[in-house]
Design a protein around this motif. Structure first.
Motif, mmCIF file in Angstrom:
data_model
loop_
_atom_site.group_PDB
_atom_site.id
_atom_site.type_symbol
_atom_site.label_atom_id
_atom_site.label_comp_id
_atom_site.label_asym_id
_atom_site.label_seq_id
_atom_site.Cartn_x
_atom_site.Cartn_y
_atom_site.Cartn_z
ATOM 1 N N HIS A 8 7.626 7.984 -7.359
ATOM 2 C CA HIS A 8 8.088 6.871 -6.535
ATOM 3 C C HIS A 8 7.848 7.211 -5.067
ATOM 4 O O HIS A 8 8.235 8.292 -4.596
ATOM 5 C CB HIS A 8 9.572 6.610 -6.776
ATOM 6 N N THR A 9 7.199 6.301 -4.361
ATOM 7 C CA THR A 9 6.901 6.479 -2.946
ATOM 8 C C THR A 9 7.201 5.187 -2.201
ATOM 9 O O THR A 9 7.402 4.131 -2.818
ATOM 10 C CB THR A 9 5.420 6.843 -2.713
ATOM 11 N N VAL A 10 7.207 5.253 -0.893
ATOM 12 C CA VAL A 10 7.406 4.076 -0.061
ATOM 13 C C VAL A 10 6.089 3.309 -0.008
ATOM 14 O O VAL A 10 5.033 3.882 0.232
ATOM 15 C CB VAL A 10 7.863 4.453 1.361
ATOM 16 N N HIS A 11 6.165 2.011 -0.270
ATOM 17 C CA HIS A 11 4.993 1.125 -0.187
ATOM 18 C C HIS A 11 5.239 0.140 0.951
ATOM 19 O O HIS A 11 6.290 -0.488 1.016
ATOM 20 C CB HIS A 11 4.794 0.365 -1.491
ATOM 21 N N LYS A 12 4.267 0.012 1.853
ATOM 22 C CA LYS A 12 4.381 -0.884 2.999
ATOM 23 C C LYS A 12 3.377 -2.017 2.862
ATOM 24 O O LYS A 12 2.343 -1.875 2.206
ATOM 25 C CB LYS A 12 4.124 -0.130 4.307
ATOM 26 N N GLU A 13 3.695 -3.102 3.551
ATOM 27 C CA GLU A 13 2.803 -4.266 3.552
ATOM 28 C C GLU A 13 1.525 -3.950 4.294
ATOM 29 O O GLU A 13 1.540 -3.356 5.374
ATOM 30 C CB GLU A 13 3.528 -5.420 4.234
ATOM 31 N N LYS A 14 0.394 -4.332 3.711
ATOM 32 C CA LYS A 14 -0.905 -4.105 4.317
ATOM 33 C C LYS A 14 -1.088 -5.012 5.527
ATOM 34 O O LYS A 14 -0.651 -6.153 5.519
ATOM 35 C CB LYS A 14 -1.987 -4.403 3.281
ATOM 36 N N LYS A 15 -1.784 -4.530 6.558
ATOM 37 C CA LYS A 15 -2.009 -5.318 7.773
ATOM 38 C C LYS A 15 -2.972 -6.450 7.515
ATOM 39 O O LYS A 15 -3.845 -6.394 6.739
ATOM 40 C CB LYS A 15 -2.570 -4.442 8.887
ATOM 41 N N VAL A 30 0.844 -1.185 0.000
ATOM 42 C CA VAL A 30 0.000 0.000 0.000
ATOM 43 C C VAL A 30 0.882 1.240 0.000
ATOM 44 O O VAL A 30 1.863 1.310 0.746
ATOM 45 C CB VAL A 30 -0.917 0.008 1.251
ATOM 46 N N CYS A 31 0.534 2.221 -0.824
ATOM 47 C CA CYS A 31 1.265 3.489 -0.877
ATOM 48 C C CYS A 31 1.072 4.233 0.448
ATOM 49 O O CYS A 31 -0.042 4.325 0.963
ATOM 50 C CB CYS A 31 0.762 4.341 -2.035
ATOM 51 N N THR A 32 2.167 4.791 0.996
ATOM 52 C CA THR A 32 2.075 5.493 2.280
ATOM 53 C C THR A 32 1.467 6.888 2.129
ATOM 54 O O THR A 32 0.982 7.443 3.103
ATOM 55 C CB THR A 32 3.463 5.618 2.929
ATOM 56 N N GLU A 33 1.464 7.446 0.928
ATOM 57 C CA GLU A 33 0.942 8.800 0.734
ATOM 58 C C GLU A 33 -0.545 8.819 0.401
ATOM 59 O O GLU A 33 -1.294 9.614 0.953
ATOM 60 C CB GLU A 33 1.737 9.515 -0.356
ATOM 61 N N CYS A 34 -0.984 7.959 -0.503
ATOM 62 C CA CYS A 34 -2.395 7.998 -0.921
ATOM 63 C C CYS A 34 -3.196 6.776 -0.458
ATOM 64 O O CYS A 34 -4.386 6.704 -0.707
ATOM 65 C CB CYS A 34 -2.484 8.127 -2.438
ATOM 66 N N ASN A 35 -2.550 5.802 0.177
ATOM 67 C CA ASN A 35 -3.187 4.577 0.682
ATOM 68 C C ASN A 35 -3.829 3.731 -0.404
ATOM 69 O O ASN A 35 -4.800 3.015 -0.167
ATOM 70 C CB ASN A 35 -4.207 4.890 1.770
ATOM 71 N N GLU A 36 -3.295 3.795 -1.602
ATOM 72 C CA GLU A 36 -3.770 2.987 -2.722
ATOM 73 C C GLU A 36 -3.059 1.633 -2.718
ATOM 74 O O GLU A 36 -1.855 1.573 -2.532
ATOM 75 C CB GLU A 36 -3.473 3.729 -4.039
ATOM 76 N N GLU A 37 -3.810 0.552 -2.907
ATOM 77 C CA GLU A 37 -3.228 -0.787 -2.994
ATOM 78 C C GLU A 37 -2.757 -1.007 -4.425
ATOM 79 O O GLU A 37 -3.569 -1.199 -5.319
ATOM 80 C CB GLU A 37 -4.256 -1.844 -2.599
#
Length: 54
Positions: free
Chosen positions: A47-54, A14-21
């Motif tokens: 380019h943004t940081v993408h984190k694993e969804k909970k 998930v994108c950390t800026e817009c919360n798009e999967e």
């Protein structure tokens, strides 16, 4: 039907800026830390940081 191979599962990023999967990637579940990658976000158009969804 596809079977599960070992300890790897598909995880959503998930994108950390817009919360798009945006991405799904295989990951070893036995590791304790969450996946964090720098990827392109088509919604933010950069380019943004993408984190694993909970």
């Amino acid at each position: 039907m596809a079977k599960k191979v070992g300890n790897r599962q598909m995880k959503t990023l998930v994108c950390t800026e817009c919360n798009e999967e945006n991405y799904r990637t295989p990951r070893n579940v036995k590791t304790s830390e969450r996946l964090e990658e720098n990827k392109y976000c088509p919604r933010c158009r950069k380019h943004t940081v993408h984190k694993e969804k909970k």
